[in-house]
Design an enzyme around this catalytic site. Structure first.
Site, PDB file in Angstrom:
ATOM      1  N   ASP A   9      -7.963   7.719   9.833  1.00  0.00           N
ATOM      2  CA  ASP A   9      -7.305   8.091   8.575  1.00  0.00           C
ATOM      3  C   ASP A   9      -6.391   9.276   8.891  1.00  0.00           C
ATOM      4  O   ASP A   9      -6.416   9.821  10.004  1.00  0.00           O
ATOM      5  CB  ASP A   9      -8.367   8.496   7.533  1.00  0.00           C
ATOM      6  CG  ASP A   9      -7.742   8.922   6.195  1.00  0.00           C
ATOM      7  OD1 ASP A   9      -6.770   8.288   5.762  1.00  0.00           O
ATOM      8  OD2 ASP A   9      -8.222   9.910   5.593  1.00  0.00           O
ATOM      9  N   SER A  10      -5.620   9.696   7.899  1.00  0.00           N
ATOM     10  CA  SER A  10      -4.792  10.886   8.075  1.00  0.00           C
ATOM     11  C   SER A  10      -5.645  12.149   8.173  1.00  0.00           C
ATOM     12  O   SER A  10      -5.188  13.168   8.683  1.00  0.00           O
ATOM     13  CB  SER A  10      -3.843  11.027   6.880  1.00  0.00           C
ATOM     14  OG  SER A  10      -4.608  11.134   5.684  1.00  0.00           O
ATOM     15  N   CYS A  72      -7.750   3.946   5.567  1.00  0.00           N
ATOM     16  CA  CYS A  72      -6.668   4.629   4.858  1.00  0.00           C
ATOM     17  C   CYS A  72      -5.833   3.550   4.165  1.00  0.00           C
ATOM     18  O   CYS A  72      -5.296   2.660   4.831  1.00  0.00           O
ATOM     19  CB  CYS A  72      -5.815   5.383   5.883  1.00  0.00           C
ATOM     20  SG  CYS A  72      -4.332   6.114   5.193  1.00  0.00           S
ATOM     21  N   GLU A 151      -8.895  17.943   1.422  1.00  0.00           N
ATOM     22  CA  GLU A 151      -8.888  18.459   2.798  1.00  0.00           C
ATOM     23  C   GLU A 151      -9.336  19.926   2.826  1.00  0.00           C
ATOM     24  O   GLU A 151      -9.983  20.370   3.762  1.00  0.00           O
ATOM     25  CB  GLU A 151      -7.477  18.359   3.404  1.00  0.00           C
ATOM     26  CG  GLU A 151      -7.060  16.978   3.809  1.00  0.00           C
ATOM     27  CD  GLU A 151      -7.754  16.451   5.068  1.00  0.00           C
ATOM     28  OE1 GLU A 151      -7.874  17.196   6.046  1.00  0.00           O
ATOM     29  OE2 GLU A 151      -8.155  15.270   5.055  1.00  0.00           O
ATOM     30  N   CYS A 183      -7.296   5.525  -2.595  1.00  0.00           N
ATOM     31  CA  CYS A 183      -7.072   6.421  -1.458  1.00  0.00           C
ATOM     32  C   CYS A 183      -8.454   6.892  -1.030  1.00  0.00           C
ATOM     33  O   CYS A 183      -9.279   7.276  -1.876  1.00  0.00           O
ATOM     34  CB  CYS A 183      -6.211   7.610  -1.886  1.00  0.00           C
ATOM     35  SG  CYS A 183      -6.169   8.958  -0.668  1.00  0.00           S
ATOM     36  N   HIS A 185      -9.530   9.482   0.291  1.00  0.00           N
ATOM     37  CA  HIS A 185      -9.903  10.878   0.006  1.00  0.00           C
ATOM     38  C   HIS A 185     -10.557  11.010  -1.379  1.00  0.00           C
ATOM     39  O   HIS A 185     -11.364  11.918  -1.609  1.00  0.00           O
ATOM     40  CB  HIS A 185      -8.669  11.783   0.019  1.00  0.00           C
ATOM     41  CG  HIS A 185      -8.230  12.205   1.397  1.00  0.00           C
ATOM     42  ND1 HIS A 185      -7.563  11.359   2.245  1.00  0.00           N
ATOM     43  CD2 HIS A 185      -8.365  13.382   2.059  1.00  0.00           C
ATOM     44  CE1 HIS A 185      -7.295  12.006   3.383  1.00  0.00           C
ATOM     45  NE2 HIS A 185      -7.773  13.233   3.290  1.00  0.00           N
TER      46      HIS A 185
HETATM   47  N1  DGL Z   1      -6.697   8.735   2.751  1.00  0.00           N
HETATM   48  C1  DGL Z   1      -5.462   8.050   2.801  1.00  0.00           C
HETATM   49  C2  DGL Z   1      -5.390   6.848   1.921  1.00  0.00           C
HETATM   50  O1  DGL Z   1      -6.390   6.175   1.750  1.00  0.00           O
HETATM   51  C3  DGL Z   1      -4.182   8.830   2.937  1.00  0.00           C
HETATM   52  C4  DGL Z   1      -4.010  10.085   2.213  1.00  0.00           C
HETATM   53  C5  DGL Z   1      -2.788  10.818   2.655  1.00  0.00           C
HETATM   54  O2  DGL Z   1      -2.765  11.271   3.794  1.00  0.00           O
HETATM   55  O3  DGL Z   1      -1.837  10.906   1.876  1.00  0.00           O
HETATM   56  O4  DGL Z   1      -4.368   6.486   1.420  1.00  0.00           O
END
Ligand code: DGL
Length: 271
Positions: A9-10, A72, A151, A183, A185
């Protein structure tokens, strides 16, 4: 780490998927990669994300990953097709907003999806809406800043609550009764999200379904395969390893010693 499940993931969002994979497949080893040098992915163009995803996949395969989980939504929408074409023998599990179960369960006929701008612009999301959006209304909503707050460990802070209240208000006013977390996160802020949305709105996190898909693919690849214990879990980041260690501890209560990986000339290098 030969035969591990690679997850990326990011940043820490993919940990919401990693914890489900680990719970469902406790004997499997994993390698988690957080591309924290490039976070957030959400506003970045798909072609850039496809390049990152390909380099990360390459590294995970070199390190012994037998399956790749693109944990992600943004990277999946931008890169999954490229990844499957580039590595035709590697099984991939991607993420997409869980529109299908939301459409199946809605009583009001109004569904909300919270995700990043690049996810909404991607081909995976357009296909989902074409396929499942005929008899219901699907409303999309971005929440700029939420990834950064997660984060930073602000999963339950007043600032996060205020941001989410503002982002969710338009969807709630439109009468949604299903809210898809598009997302990875966002599940870390799900207590606040559920609180703001109220008891009449179901919150949908696709991570458990993704873990089940990983299990299915591993079983299909080699039904007799039993990974040798103990399961090992490696963590890599293109950001700060000490920061990732404290993030994993804060979010999951799991102690780890991440290793640093660096982008040099657009290529990933260890050490
Ligand atoms: N967690 C990621 C997602 O599911 C990306 C979040 C990001 O870096 O913008 O889209």
């Amino acid at each position: 780490m030969c035969g591990a499940i690679g997850v990326f993931d990011s940043g820490v969002g993919g940990l919401s998927v990693w914890r489900e994979v680990r719970a469902l497949l406790p004997d499997e080893s994993t390698i988690y990669f957080a591309d924290q040098a490039h976070i957030p992915y959400g506003p970045r163009p798909p072609v850039e994300l496809a390049h990152y995803a390909t380099s990360i996949t390459n590294l995970l395969i070199e390190l012994g990953a037998k399956i790749i989980v693109v944990a992600c939504n943004t990277a999946s929408g931008a890169a999954l097709e490229t990844l499957r074409a580039t590595y035709p023998t590697v099984p991939f599990v991607g993420m997409e907003p869980a529109v299908k179960p939301a459409v199946e369960h809605t009583r009001s006929g109004v569904v909300g999806v919270l995700a990043t701008p690049t996810t909404f612009e991607g081909v995976l999301f357009r296909r989902l809406v074409d396929r499942f959006g005929k008899d219901v209304t699907i409303h999309t909503q971005v929440c700029p800043g939420l990834v950064e707050l997660v984060e930073a460990g602000h999963t339950a802070s007043a600032e996060t609550r205020e941001l989410l209240a503002g982002c969710l208000a338009p969807l709630l006013d439109l009468g949604i009764d299903q809210l898809v977390l598009g997302c990875t996160h966002y599940p870390f802020a799900s207590t606040i999200i559920a609180d703001i949305a109220g008891p009449h709105v179901s919150i949908i996190d696709p991570a458990p379904a993704v873990a089940r898909q990983v299990k299915r693919l591993l079983g299909a690849a080699d039904p007799t395969n039993r990974p040798p214990p103990p399961a090992l879990h490696a963590f890599l980041t293109s950001g700060s390893p000490t920061r990732l260690a404290s993030q994993v501890d804060q979010l999951l209560g799991y102690e780890c010693q991440p290793e640093g990986v660096f982008w040099r000339d657009n290529v990933l290098r260890i050490g």
